[in-house]
Design a protein around this motif. Structure first.
Motif, mmCIF file in Angstrom:
data_model
loop_
_atom_site.group_PDB
_atom_site.id
_atom_site.type_symbol
_atom_site.label_atom_id
_atom_site.label_comp_id
_atom_site.label_asym_id
_atom_site.label_seq_id
_atom_site.Cartn_x
_atom_site.Cartn_y
_atom_site.Cartn_z
ATOM 1 N N TRP A 238 0.732 -1.387 -0.209
ATOM 2 C CA TRP A 238 -0.270 0.009 0.103
ATOM 3 C C TRP A 238 0.643 1.007 -0.390
ATOM 4 O O TRP A 238 1.159 2.850 -0.780
ATOM 5 N N SER A 241 2.744 1.915 -3.139
ATOM 6 C CA SER A 241 2.019 2.502 -3.991
ATOM 7 C C SER A 241 1.342 3.958 -3.981
ATOM 8 O O SER A 241 1.296 4.547 -5.178
ATOM 9 N N ALA A 257 -1.419 -0.860 -5.187
ATOM 10 C CA ALA A 257 -2.585 -0.369 -4.821
ATOM 11 C C ALA A 257 -3.489 -1.725 -4.309
ATOM 12 O O ALA A 257 -3.872 -2.109 -3.521
ATOM 13 N N ALA A 260 -2.487 -4.859 -2.443
ATOM 14 C CA ALA A 260 -2.558 -5.101 -1.146
ATOM 15 C C ALA A 260 -4.240 -5.115 -1.429
ATOM 16 O O ALA A 260 -4.359 -5.175 -0.019
ATOM 17 N N MET A 276 -9.585 0.815 2.536
ATOM 18 C CA MET A 276 -8.165 0.809 1.146
ATOM 19 C C MET A 276 -8.834 0.827 0.445
ATOM 20 O O MET A 276 -9.037 1.173 -1.236
ATOM 21 N N LEU A 280 -8.086 2.765 -2.664
ATOM 22 C CA LEU A 280 -8.340 2.277 -3.600
ATOM 23 C C LEU A 280 -8.721 2.962 -4.754
ATOM 24 O O LEU A 280 -8.007 3.163 -6.003
#
Length: 428
Positions: A238, A241, A257, A260, A276, A280
């Motif tokens: 992450w 990313s 991303a 992850a 998350m 994203l």
């Protein structure tokens, strides 16, 4: 008093309450001289001897060890469990109240591990409520204690680094993270240290240390691959990313991303998945702005998911402001205004880069529909959000965007000042 002194004093107190002499308590398994040494704190009884004495005194072993009865211990553990559950369920205010009430319980004083768990829980609840200064103060107090476990020290460092970063106190965030990561006595890489490394990496990025961030991201990815654990893989990928996005590698950023997210969906808690998933969507939106409609729809669903999980006030505010941006880009201006104002209202009234971004967006929207007085009012408010913050890369970008908007609204003097603020934040 030492622990041995306290245990001995409790044994002596209960023995006298029972009307027993040292010899009567000792017979036949122990000598009265040994009981005397225990009561005076000169000998530390073994667990077996403590259990024997508890039976002979007809009291709980918990009382002799901790100074609380078994019933009191059960009540404390139950209260702590309810407080943790409230925090996990997103009931931040209730969690904060429960942790605070438990800390006021005098029976908790001698229960070091449980008291530390309670203080740490209070720090997390306070941070989730957006009261970052109070959370930092609690974490600092806790960090000064000598008998913390190694894992708890790392957990404190993670949340202290995060709180400093969210407060835009980036130098302090970096100091906390580097102090723990570079500590020669720290354990080898594990899940907690990778998570701390990811939090430190975020501070590097916000401070503008892009070269160091790129190097450290590679180090974290190698550590996570070696560990092979879901938690480390999620944290390292992450932040890799975020690093790729900050250094202009948009497609690489989305790829990290998505890796992850795939692991998080399989192993993560609902709260982590919600945060998350929204992030994203934001990452894809930044990589491909032409897909604003898809981002808008995804973020609207993310709002519902955040409300159903234990995401923090700041997390929910961040999604609302990002949703407002997507709505503005798709022409849903009324919805954009509503969500930007709601997100802004969830934040403290000063010292927030996110609050500044919300007011700046509102200024742009009102400017676009020629409601110039309202537009200027919101753009002027950006100063109130940014002024208390230390210089950072994020603040510099917001000041620069504010200057451009002021120019468009005809405020030349304000634009010059904002450009100067942007240069100062960038160290120029």
């Amino acid at each position: 008093m030492t622990t041995s002194d306290l245990v001995g004093l409790r044994i002596k107190t209960v023995r006298r309450q029972r009307g027993l002499s040292q010899a009567q308590l000792a017979h036949p398994e122990l000598s009265d001289s040994y009981v005397s040494l225990i009561e005076s704190g000169k000998r530390t009884p073994t667990p077996a001897v403590l259990e024997l004495l508890a039976q002979k005194l007809d009291c709980s072993l918990s009382y002799l060890i901790n100074g609380v009865t078994a019933e009191q211990m059960e009540d404390i553990e139950l209260a702590l469990g309810y407080a943790r559950l409230a925090l996990e369920n997103g009931e931040v205010s209730e969690a904060r109240t429960r942790f605070t009430e438990l800390l006021a319980n005098n029976n908790l004083t001698g229960l070091t591990a449980l008291r530390q768990d309670t203080e740490f829980g209070l720090a997390l609840a306070t941070q989730a409520a957006g009261d970052l200064d109070d959370s930092i103060a609690i974490l600092h107090r806790l960090r000064e204690e000598d008998d913390l476990s190694a894992d708890r020290r790392v957990e404190i460092a993670i949340n202290l680094c995060r709180a400093y970063r969210e407060s835009e106190r980036l130098t302090e965030a970096v100091e906390v993270g580097e102090q723990m990561i570079s500590n020669t006595s720290r354990p080898a890489w594990n899940d907690l240290l990778v998570e701390l490394g990811a939090t430190l990496l975020a501070a590097y990025l916000e401070r503008g240390d892009l070269l160091r961030a790129r190097q450290f991201a590679a180090e974290l990815l190698n550590a996570a691959d070696a560990l092979g654990t879901p938690r480390s893989i999620v944290a390292a990928n992450w932040l890799a990313s975020i690093t790729a996005a900050a250094t202009g590698h948009a497609e690489e950023s989305v790829s990290f991303a998505e890796r992850a997210m795939a692991v998080q969906l399989e192993h993560g808690a609902p709260r982590s998945v919600a945060i998350m998933r929204a992030a994203l969507i934001q990452r894809r939106f930044k990589a491909w702005p032409s897909e604003a409609a898809a981002a808008r729809d995804g973020l609207r669903q993310a709002i519902v998911e955040h409300e159903q999980t234990s995401t923090s006030t700041i997390d929910r505010a961040r999604v609302l402001v990002e949703l407002a941006l997507a709505e503005a880009m798709t022409g849903d201006l009324d919805e954009a205004v509503e969500h930007a104002k709601t997100g802004k209202g969830m934040l403290a009234h000063a010292g927030s880069a996110l609050g500044a971004e919300a007011d700046l967006l509102l200024g742009k929207i009102y400017g676009a529909v020629n409601r110039l007085d309202e537009a200027k009012g919101h753009v002027d408010s950006v100063r109130d959000w940014l002024a208390p913050l230390p210089d950072s890369r994020r603040s510099a970008a917001t000041w620069y965007a504010t200057a451009e908007t002021m120019e468009q609204l005809g405020d030349s003097d304000g634009a010059v000042d904002a450009y100067q603020r942007a240069l100062a934040c960038a160290g120029l």
